[in-house]
Scaffold this motif. Sequence first.
Motif, short mmCIF file in Angstrom:
data_model
loop_
_atom_site.label_atom_id
_atom_site.label_comp_id
_atom_site.label_asym_id
_atom_site.label_seq_id
_atom_site.Cartn_x
_atom_site.Cartn_y
_atom_site.Cartn_z
N ALA A 150 -8.02 -3.79 -15.36
CA ALA A 150 -8.62 -4.77 -14.45
C ALA A 150 -7.54 -5.51 -13.65
CB ALA A 150 -9.47 -5.76 -15.23
N LYS A 151 -6.46 -5.91 -14.31
CA LYS A 151 -5.39 -6.64 -13.63
C LYS A 151 -4.74 -5.77 -12.55
CE LYS A 151 -1.02 -9.11 -14.28
NZ LYS A 151 -0.17 -9.88 -15.21
N LYS A 152 -4.41 -4.54 -12.91
CA LYS A 152 -3.76 -3.66 -11.94
C LYS A 152 -4.68 -3.33 -10.78
CE LYS A 152 -0.66 0.29 -11.63
NZ LYS A 152 -1.04 0.59 -10.24
N LEU A 153 -5.94 -3.07 -11.07
CA LEU A 153 -6.89 -2.75 -10.01
C LEU A 153 -7.02 -3.91 -9.04
CD1 LEU A 153 -9.15 -0.97 -8.77
CD2 LEU A 153 -10.74 -2.12 -10.33
N THR A 158 -5.69 -3.69 -5.13
CA THR A 158 -6.69 -3.62 -4.06
C THR A 158 -6.82 -4.92 -3.27
OG1 THR A 158 -8.46 -4.22 -5.63
CG2 THR A 158 -8.03 -1.86 -5.27
N GLU A 159 -5.95 -5.89 -3.54
CA GLU A 159 -6.06 -7.19 -2.86
C GLU A 159 -5.99 -7.04 -1.34
OE1 GLU A 159 -4.01 -11.64 -3.03
OE2 GLU A 159 -2.93 -9.91 -3.82
N ASP A 160 -5.16 -6.11 -0.86
CA ASP A 160 -4.98 -5.93 0.58
C ASP A 160 -5.71 -4.70 1.13
OD1 ASP A 160 -3.26 -8.14 0.80
OD2 ASP A 160 -1.57 -6.94 0.13
N SER A 161 -6.48 -4.03 0.30
CA SER A 161 -7.14 -2.80 0.75
C SER A 161 -8.49 -3.10 1.38
CB SER A 161 -7.32 -1.85 -0.43
OG SER A 161 -8.30 -2.33 -1.32
N ILE A 218 -11.97 1.43 0.08
CA ILE A 218 -10.89 1.92 -0.78
C ILE A 218 -10.93 1.22 -2.12
CG2 ILE A 218 -8.38 1.94 -1.08
CD1 ILE A 218 -8.14 2.46 1.91
N ALA A 219 -11.19 -0.10 -2.13
CA ALA A 219 -11.26 -0.84 -3.39
C ALA A 219 -12.38 -0.29 -4.27
CB ALA A 219 -11.49 -2.32 -3.11
N ILE A 220 -13.52 0.00 -3.69
CA ILE A 220 -14.64 0.54 -4.46
C ILE A 220 -14.30 1.93 -4.99
CG2 ILE A 220 -17.02 1.39 -4.28
CD1 ILE A 220 -17.55 -0.94 -2.36
N GLU A 221 -13.62 2.74 -4.17
CA GLU A 221 -13.22 4.08 -4.61
C GLU A 221 -12.27 4.01 -5.80
OE1 GLU A 221 -12.99 8.34 -4.43
OE2 GLU A 221 -14.38 6.90 -3.51
N CYS A 273 -10.95 4.08 -11.82
CA CYS A 273 -10.56 3.35 -13.02
C CYS A 273 -11.70 3.32 -14.04
CB CYS A 273 -10.16 1.92 -12.65
SG CYS A 273 -8.61 1.80 -11.73
N TYR A 274 -12.91 3.14 -13.56
CA TYR A 274 -14.07 3.13 -14.46
C TYR A 274 -14.20 4.48 -15.16
CZ TYR A 274 -18.88 2.54 -16.08
OH TYR A 274 -20.00 2.45 -16.86
N SER A 275 -14.02 5.55 -14.39
CA SER A 275 -14.13 6.90 -14.97
C SER A 275 -13.06 7.13 -16.04
CB SER A 275 -14.00 7.93 -13.85
OG SER A 275 -14.06 9.24 -14.38
#
Length: 267
Positions: free
Chosen positions: A217-220, A224-227, A231-234, A239-241
Amino acid sequence: MIAVPSLNQALTDLDGFRVEIDPSRERADVILNRPPMNVITMPQRDQIRKAFEALDEDNRVRVIVLRAVGENFSSGGYIKGFMEASPEHVSRLAWNIAAPARCLKPVIAANRGYTFGVGFEISLACDFRIASETCQYALPEQKLGQIPGSGGSARLQKIVGITRAKDIVMRSKRITGRQALDWGIATECVPDDELEAATDRLVNELRAFSPIAQRTAKKLLNDTEDSSLSIAIELEGHCYSRLRQSDDFREGVEAFHAKRPPKFVGS
């Protein structure tokens, strides 16, 4: 690859801070210890980075807390040191102060009193900021004919937006703990005598979650803060998978159906 120092190497001859580890609570504390103002020197910044890197590699530690001795978190950096440091050294300031953000583990900043300059900047690099009602955040570099140099203005703008960031940076404005909570800078604001208890509660809460899910969660969120949203959803889906195959997810599902607390192992 960047060599990560061993814990013993990283914790030798510390300048203005100390590190405490409580394996029974899976907690490490990086404690600024130059009261009453806890001024942060140039060499100290590099040592703090090495300490965070070492603690991130220590399997005894699940959560890292950054706090300080006394009534003030930190009044900022050692001003004379800026004139004495080489341009190469100064160029590494933001990298050193970003160490909490690079940690895979969650990092909590416990702020009270003056939290100025680099003290504010390193707190902004943490995942959670618990501010006491005595806390005052500020980036006062304009008063020295300078700007924040360790990521402060950039991180602050991401959190509060350009209008409020200009208000704080360009006016060297002080923000109380309560206002910081309202503006989304602080995670919590508590009475001064409850700061330690509030920090303890958050440590215990974070320890109850899956370590691998916390790291992911932290890395994601950081990545994705600037994406763009798409792209963030992708990336979130990937990560979920990946977590779908983890031992901790299987344990979480089994514990949910068995109506018992999960026992996460971090794999």
